[in-house]
Motif scaffolding. Structure first.
Motif, PDB file in Angstrom:
ATOM      1  N   GLU A 164       0.833  -1.204   0.000  1.00  0.00           N
ATOM      2  CA  GLU A 164       0.000   0.000   0.000  1.00  0.00           C
ATOM      3  C   GLU A 164       0.867   1.253   0.000  1.00  0.00           C
ATOM      4  OE1 GLU A 164      -3.447   2.118   2.798  1.00  0.00           O
ATOM      5  OE2 GLU A 164      -2.807   0.055   3.187  1.00  0.00           O
ATOM      6  N   TYR A 165       1.930   1.225   0.804  1.00  0.00           N
ATOM      7  CA  TYR A 165       2.850   2.370   0.897  1.00  0.00           C
ATOM      8  C   TYR A 165       3.514   2.653  -0.449  1.00  0.00           C
ATOM      9  CZ  TYR A 165       6.957   5.109   2.335  1.00  0.00           C
ATOM     10  OH  TYR A 165       7.931   6.065   2.443  1.00  0.00           O
ATOM     11  N   MET A 166       3.915   1.599  -1.148  1.00  0.00           N
ATOM     12  CA  MET A 166       4.639   1.760  -2.413  1.00  0.00           C
ATOM     13  C   MET A 166       3.769   2.363  -3.516  1.00  0.00           C
ATOM     14  SD  MET A 166       7.781   0.835  -1.948  1.00  0.00           S
ATOM     15  CE  MET A 166       8.478   0.391  -3.529  1.00  0.00           C
ATOM     16  N   GLN A 167       2.457   2.361  -3.323  1.00  0.00           N
ATOM     17  CA  GLN A 167       1.555   2.895  -4.345  1.00  0.00           C
ATOM     18  C   GLN A 167       1.026   4.282  -3.995  1.00  0.00           C
ATOM     19  OE1 GLN A 167      -1.037  -0.393  -6.229  1.00  0.00           O
ATOM     20  NE2 GLN A 167      -0.460  -1.302  -4.252  1.00  0.00           N
ATOM     21  N   LYS A 168       1.545   4.842  -2.895  1.00  0.00           N
ATOM     22  CA  LYS A 168       1.115   6.185  -2.495  1.00  0.00           C
ATOM     23  C   LYS A 168       1.695   7.238  -3.431  1.00  0.00           C
ATOM     24  CE  LYS A 168       0.410   5.670   2.507  1.00  0.00           C
ATOM     25  NZ  LYS A 168       0.884   6.110   3.850  1.00  0.00           N
ATOM     26  N   ASP A 169       0.975   8.342  -3.577  1.00  0.00           N
ATOM     27  CA  ASP A 169       1.501   9.478  -4.327  1.00  0.00           C
ATOM     28  C   ASP A 169       2.721  10.032  -3.589  1.00  0.00           C
ATOM     29  OD1 ASP A 169      -0.506   9.266  -6.184  1.00  0.00           O
ATOM     30  OD2 ASP A 169      -1.805  10.759  -5.223  1.00  0.00           O
ATOM     31  N   GLY A 170       3.722  10.382  -4.345  1.00  0.00           N
ATOM     32  CA  GLY A 170       4.931  10.958  -3.757  1.00  0.00           C
ATOM     33  C   GLY A 170       5.975   9.951  -3.351  1.00  0.00           C
TER      34      GLY A 170
END
Length: 580
Positions: A277-283
């Motif tokens: 989930e973290y790896m797909q966050k914006d930024g």
């Protein structure tokens, strides 16, 4: 006084009281629990892989991910690795855990690849006991190949304790990993006793600085970290700092050229689902695999060197410094545009000095491609890229003369990284000549026993040199009071009236004009080692702009023994000679 009382209250938990921390609950269990439940924990997935990213300091992009074992026991909850790793090593079960963790890494790699996600290389920690297994390398590559994971996507982390218990085949296994394209990192560098000796004997790609260096973060730890990074640059080894928790720590590590960062400041270790989930966050950006060599080459550039451009791929810099005073920047050059990736405090000061609001404003003006300086600078950038040699540009703006030196240090596709230094004439030339001036000044001062600077308009003086043995510093009081005190303490009584006339600042300019000179001088008997001896005292005007207050230099100089005797006779026979 310190005391501790404990009570067993339920199951494997104990209620503890101590005089420092009060009441708290801890887990209590023996080795047998871990050994008996290990196979079950593996088979039922109670031991999980957690993932913590590693970031490129210059870009803040994710460039690697460390896999960490966590035991989530259904009865006890999370068991710290500090509790179970040693037990598994003692009972020779750690080998199974490490291969299990490798399998978890490969499963996640394959899952991310199938989803079309950008993937950073993963790192895995190997125990020292793994290297006692003769088929370690074969089993390791068998797992990776089964999941079709490139060898370059796996980093092997080894603590220096592995080398302390070196088995006969350790070096062979180490070399096998390297030869097959695996990057090898030394984990927890500095936590043991033989780190430097290990570096001498083994070719590591990355030094991972132990997080203990950043505890009690202060001047001494900063000096130590800087020295390690400087040493690593000289050996062409990359550096990673773990345990980063504050912006202050990050900014410091960036400023000294530490390349890789890991810690709670960015992200804590995460479960697989939380990590995805973290790896797909914006930024959240992942470094492109085709740019890894590009950034690794840039990482060899030594921010701490006294000659960073000349020393890049050149002679080792032998001077260790905590921070470089050289105004230094790194700018990416692409399609006639620049983007500053790094600049230190000194470089920013110089940019402000030559008239720009900020480094970013200078970047914007250049990239508009309409300024009068664009063609001139762009020509030097192109030449730096095409020749690989240092390009120098001398220019004057806003009455400030400056010199900029440029060197292309790395390339990927059409992008080039340029290293720059910037010196302004009015300050840096003086700085570069300071050593020569200092040596000349020391030679000059050695001809005097005492040197004081005098500032009449500010009613003050400043002692800058003295070997005359005067007990007091007469510059700590107003100017005339200092002369009076010096006169009473150190001038022969019969010479005191002449001395006070001599140091009268009200008449000094008239006396200088009368003699058409920049100095006046007289002979006085001055107390030296409880005796009065003849000395020449001179007051010299210091040349300077008309707009600045006039200042003088006051000196006391020895006379020869022969001349000293002559002055005594002359004073007795012709005292008028000693007057104006």
């Amino acid at each position: 006084m310190y005391c501790e009382i404990s009570f067993h209250i339920w199951g494997r938990r104990k209620l503890v009281f101590n005089s420092r921390q009060g009441w708290f609950v801890i887990l209590v269990f023996d080795e047998k629990y871990i050994v008996d439940h290990f196979n079950d924990a593996i088979n039922k997935g109670h031991i999980k892989a957690y993932f913590q990213p590693v970031y490129r300091a210059l870009t803040e992009d994710i460039c690697s991910v460390e896999a960490l074992a966590r035991w989530d026991d259904p009865e006890l909850g999370l068991i710290s690795p500090q509790l179970f790793i040693d037990v598994l090593e003692k009972h020779k079960l750690i080998y199974r855990l490490d291969l299990y963790m490798l399998k978890k890494i490969c499963e996640l790699y394959r899952k991310m690849a199938e989803k079309g996600m950008k993937i950073a290389p993963f790192s895995i920690n190997l125990s020292r006991l793994d290297f006692n297994e003769p088929d370690l390398f074969e089993l390791f590559t068998e797992v990776i190949n089964a999941y079709d994971v490139p060898h370059g996507s796996i980093r092997v982390e080894i603590t220096e304790s592995v080398m302390l218990d070196e088995s006969s085949n350790f070096r062979d296994i180490f070399n096998c990993f390297h030869d097959e394209g695996f990057s090898i990192w030394m984990d927890d560098f500095g936590s043991g006793y033989s780190s430097l000796n290990v570096l001498k004997d083994y070719n590591f790609d990355v030094l991972k600085l132990d997080m203990l260096f950043l505890r009690n973060f202060g001047y001494r730890s900063m000096k130590m970290i800087s020295a390690i990074v400087n040493m690593a640059k000289a050996m062409e080894i990359h550096t990673l700092a773990e345990g980063i928790e504050t912006r202050e720590q990050l900014d410091f590590l960036r400023s000294i050229g530490c390349e890789l960062i890991q810690g709670y400041y960015y992200a804590k270790p995460m479960t697989e689902d939380a990590f995805l989930e973290y790896m797909q966050k914006d930024g959240v950006n992942v470094e492109l695999s085709e740019e890894e060599d590009y950034w690794n080459t840039i990482g060899k550039f030594n921010f701490l060197s006294t000659n960073p451009l000349e020393d890049f791929h050149g002679e080792d810099d032998k001077e260790l410094k905590m921070r470089s005073d050289i105004p230094l920047a790194l700018a990416e050059y692409f399609d006639g545009l620049i983007k500053f990736k790094f600049y230190n405090h000194e470089f920013r000061k110089k940019i402000l000095q030559i008239g720009y609001e900020s480094v970013e404003k200078m970047e914007d003006i250049f990239n508009e491609k309409v300024s009068s300086q664009y063609i001139m600078f762009n020509e030097r950038f192109i030449r730096a890229v095409s020749t690989g040699k240092i390009q120098k540009l001398d220019y004057v703006t806003k009455d400030i003369y400056y010199t900029i030196k440029i060197k292309a240090i790395a390339k990927t596709g059409k992008k080039n990284m340029l290293a720059m230094t910037l010196f302004t004439f009015d300050s840096d030339k003086e700085e570069r000549n300071f050593d020569e001036i200092l040596r000349a000044s020391q030679s000059l001062f050695s001809t005097y026993e005492h040197v004081t600077l005098i500032y009449p308009e500010e009613d003050m003086s400043k002692r800058i040199y003295s070997i005359a043995g005067f007990d007091k510093d007469y510059s700590k009081v107003p100017l005339r009071r200092g002369f009076i005190n010096f006169c009473n303490d150190n001038i022969y009584p019969d010479d005191q009236k002449r001395y006070m006339q001599f140091v009268d600042m009200q008449t000094l300019e008239d006396r200088l004009s009368k003699h058409d000179n920049i100095f006046v001088q007289k002979l006085f008997r001055v107390k030296v080692e409880d005796d009065y001896r003849w000395r020449t005292i001179r007051i010299t005007r210091i040349p300077g702009p008309i707009s600045e207050p006039t200042s003088f230099i006051y000196t006391i100089q020895k006379v020869s023994n022969h001349d000293s005797g002559s002055y005594g006779l002359l004073l007795n026979e012709h005292p008028d000679i000693f007057d104006d």
